[in-house]
Design a protein around this motif. Sequence first.
Motif, PDB file in Angstrom:
ATOM      1  N   SER A 175       5.135  -1.626  17.405  1.00  0.00           N
ATOM      2  CA  SER A 175       5.593  -0.284  17.099  1.00  0.00           C
ATOM      3  C   SER A 175       5.609  -0.133  15.581  1.00  0.00           C
ATOM      4  N   PRO A 176       5.504   1.093  15.059  1.00  0.00           N
ATOM      5  CA  PRO A 176       5.542   1.271  13.599  1.00  0.00           C
ATOM      6  C   PRO A 176       6.774   0.635  12.961  1.00  0.00           C
ATOM      7  N   GLU A 177       7.930   0.758  13.625  1.00  0.00           N
ATOM      8  CA  GLU A 177       9.161   0.190  13.066  1.00  0.00           C
ATOM      9  C   GLU A 177       9.078  -1.343  13.045  1.00  0.00           C
ATOM     10  N   ALA A 178       8.576  -1.926  14.134  1.00  0.00           N
ATOM     11  CA  ALA A 178       8.436  -3.385  14.188  1.00  0.00           C
ATOM     12  C   ALA A 178       7.393  -3.862  13.181  1.00  0.00           C
ATOM     13  N   LEU A 179       6.359  -3.055  12.984  1.00  0.00           N
ATOM     14  CA  LEU A 179       5.334  -3.418  12.011  1.00  0.00           C
ATOM     15  C   LEU A 179       5.928  -3.485  10.603  1.00  0.00           C
ATOM     16  N   ALA A 180       6.684  -2.454  10.224  1.00  0.00           N
ATOM     17  CA  ALA A 180       7.293  -2.441   8.891  1.00  0.00           C
ATOM     18  C   ALA A 180       8.221  -3.637   8.714  1.00  0.00           C
ATOM     19  N   LYS A 181       8.992  -3.967   9.762  1.00  0.00           N
ATOM     20  CA  LYS A 181       9.898  -5.106   9.684  1.00  0.00           C
ATOM     21  C   LYS A 181       9.118  -6.403   9.503  1.00  0.00           C
ATOM     22  N   THR A 182       8.025  -6.541  10.235  1.00  0.00           N
ATOM     23  CA  THR A 182       7.187  -7.746  10.128  1.00  0.00           C
ATOM     24  C   THR A 182       6.577  -7.869   8.736  1.00  0.00           C
ATOM     25  N   LEU A 183       6.061  -6.770   8.219  1.00  0.00           N
ATOM     26  CA  LEU A 183       5.427  -6.794   6.905  1.00  0.00           C
ATOM     27  C   LEU A 183       6.437  -7.115   5.807  1.00  0.00           C
ATOM     28  N   ASN A 184       7.645  -6.608   5.939  1.00  0.00           N
ATOM     29  CA  ASN A 184       8.660  -6.864   4.915  1.00  0.00           C
ATOM     30  C   ASN A 184       9.163  -8.302   4.934  1.00  0.00           C
ATOM     31  N   ALA A 185       8.855  -9.023   6.000  1.00  0.00           N
ATOM     32  CA  ALA A 185       9.189 -10.449   6.048  1.00  0.00           C
ATOM     33  C   ALA A 185       8.048 -11.303   5.479  1.00  0.00           C
ATOM     34  N   THR A 186       6.951 -10.646   5.071  1.00  0.00           N
ATOM     35  CA  THR A 186       5.801 -11.352   4.498  1.00  0.00           C
ATOM     36  C   THR A 186       6.000 -11.468   2.992  1.00  0.00           C
ATOM     37  N   ASP A 187       6.150 -12.685   2.519  1.00  0.00           N
ATOM     38  CA  ASP A 187       6.496 -12.922   1.111  1.00  0.00           C
ATOM     39  C   ASP A 187       5.224 -13.049   0.262  1.00  0.00           C
ATOM     40  N   VAL A 188       4.620 -11.912  -0.046  1.00  0.00           N
ATOM     41  CA  VAL A 188       3.421 -11.910  -0.879  1.00  0.00           C
ATOM     42  C   VAL A 188       3.830 -12.097  -2.340  1.00  0.00           C
ATOM     43  N   ALA A 189       3.203 -13.031  -3.016  1.00  0.00           N
ATOM     44  CA  ALA A 189       3.518 -13.323  -4.418  1.00  0.00           C
ATOM     45  C   ALA A 189       2.393 -12.819  -5.323  1.00  0.00           C
ATOM     46  N   PHE A 190       2.732 -12.629  -6.591  1.00  0.00           N
ATOM     47  CA  PHE A 190       1.767 -12.150  -7.585  1.00  0.00           C
ATOM     48  C   PHE A 190       1.731 -13.126  -8.753  1.00  0.00           C
ATOM     49  N   LYS A 191       0.618 -13.124  -9.468  1.00  0.00           N
ATOM     50  CA  LYS A 191       0.492 -13.999 -10.629  1.00  0.00           C
ATOM     51  C   LYS A 191       1.478 -13.540 -11.702  1.00  0.00           C
ATOM     52  N   PRO A 192       2.130 -14.485 -12.379  1.00  0.00           N
ATOM     53  CA  PRO A 192       3.164 -14.126 -13.368  1.00  0.00           C
ATOM     54  C   PRO A 192       2.649 -13.157 -14.428  1.00  0.00           C
ATOM     55  N   GLY A 193       3.386 -12.057 -14.617  1.00  0.00           N
ATOM     56  CA  GLY A 193       3.025 -11.075 -15.637  1.00  0.00           C
ATOM     57  C   GLY A 193       1.758 -10.308 -15.351  1.00  0.00           C
ATOM     58  N   SER A 194       1.259 -10.399 -14.126  1.00  0.00           N
ATOM     59  CA  SER A 194      -0.029  -9.786 -13.790  1.00  0.00           C
ATOM     60  C   SER A 194       0.112  -8.927 -12.547  1.00  0.00           C
ATOM     61  N   GLY A 195      -0.858  -8.026 -12.364  1.00  0.00           N
ATOM     62  CA  GLY A 195      -0.896  -7.217 -11.163  1.00  0.00           C
ATOM     63  C   GLY A 195      -1.677  -7.862 -10.035  1.00  0.00           C
ATOM     64  N   GLU A 196      -2.233  -9.044 -10.245  1.00  0.00           N
ATOM     65  CA  GLU A 196      -3.065  -9.692  -9.236  1.00  0.00           C
ATOM     66  C   GLU A 196      -2.226 -10.414  -8.184  1.00  0.00           C
ATOM     67  N   VAL A 197      -2.695 -10.335  -6.935  1.00  0.00           N
ATOM     68  CA  VAL A 197      -2.071 -11.098  -5.857  1.00  0.00           C
ATOM     69  C   VAL A 197      -2.346 -12.579  -6.095  1.00  0.00           C
ATOM     70  N   SER A 198      -1.333 -13.417  -5.897  1.00  0.00           N
ATOM     71  CA  SER A 198      -1.500 -14.851  -6.062  1.00  0.00           C
ATOM     72  C   SER A 198      -2.532 -15.384  -5.085  1.00  0.00           C
ATOM     73  N   ASP A 199      -3.329 -16.352  -5.542  1.00  0.00           N
ATOM     74  CA  ASP A 199      -4.337 -16.960  -4.672  1.00  0.00           C
ATOM     75  C   ASP A 199      -3.709 -17.519  -3.402  1.00  0.00           C
ATOM     76  N   ASP A 200      -2.527 -18.098  -3.538  1.00  0.00           N
ATOM     77  CA  ASP A 200      -1.876 -18.714  -2.387  1.00  0.00           C
ATOM     78  C   ASP A 200      -1.358 -17.691  -1.382  1.00  0.00           C
ATOM     79  N   SER A 201      -1.375 -16.402  -1.730  1.00  0.00           N
ATOM     80  CA  SER A 201      -0.879 -15.367  -0.820  1.00  0.00           C
ATOM     81  C   SER A 201      -2.008 -14.623  -0.105  1.00  0.00           C
ATOM     82  N   LEU A 202      -3.254 -14.939  -0.411  1.00  0.00           N
ATOM     83  CA  LEU A 202      -4.364 -14.203   0.205  1.00  0.00           C
ATOM     84  C   LEU A 202      -4.400 -14.405   1.721  1.00  0.00           C
TER      85      LEU A 202
END
Length: 293
Positions: A175-202
């Motif tokens: 469901s859309p609500e369950a989807l948002a909850k699932t996505l918010n539990a996904t800990d996507v990281a970014f490179k320090p001081g940068s707008g790029e997604v961390s390689d380890d989060s791809l």
Amino acid sequence: MPIHSPEFPRPAPAFACALALLIATTGCQRGSDTPPQTEVPTAPRVQIDATLGLADNSGSLRFDGTVDSEATRTAIERALLAVYGNGRAQGAIDVDPSARPPIWAKGLEDFLRILSTVPGAGLRLSGNQATLSGPLDNDQRRALRAAAERAFPGVRLSGLFEPPGDDSGTEPKLSPEALAKTLNATDVAFKPGSGEVSDDSLALVAQAADAIRAAPEGTRLVIVGPVTPTSDAANDVFLSKQRAEALKVQLILQGVSPAVIDTRGWGQNPDGSPVENAVPPPGGASMRFELLR
């Protein structure tokens, strides 16, 4: 009457030798007053990682990089020519003696033979790390990981080289609500001081894309970028928006429709205007997904 100049007696030989010795000794003593010149030690050369970037675009390859020597550059160019032939690979590789010899150069040609069969794949080699990216399905990711393990022993595999989840069954629809909850539990990281997604989060981004694609038709989301407060509030908001955009790009690369995702920086209204008197918490705020109604 002729005028005779007075004759001066010549110094005796023994006296002349003593005088010469005295002059020589005085000169040596004067010279010894000059402090000896010390050599300034040369600063050691700072070493950098050798790099190579490869990106497939509809069967042609773009490449760039920096390696340690002319011999290494020639070996890489020969590998590219052997796999892609004339005209299909375009780019340039710089030589910098400060670069460490790449441990991945030897197996590069074998890996390229697999990479050349996967349209849209991207590879970044840097030091002892290899990062895979691109719009790849799970079978392609597994095949490229197996090829990398054979070609690059001792190299750390990141990005989409991370083993994908089990896709033996149909992706469950959330469901859309369950989807948002699932996505918010996904800990996507970014490179320090940068707008790029961390390689380890791809790999995490690929899982998030799977969930979004399985959502009911009409589901729309907005990504609110994370914020880390500094003394430059304007840059904090800019970086927050930039990170939200970077995550959207990665989701699109994994097959998510651009129409499904909108983005916003922390402290911005939906129209992009700043929220009045918005102050991020001292510890910052994580990225979040919100449903668009």
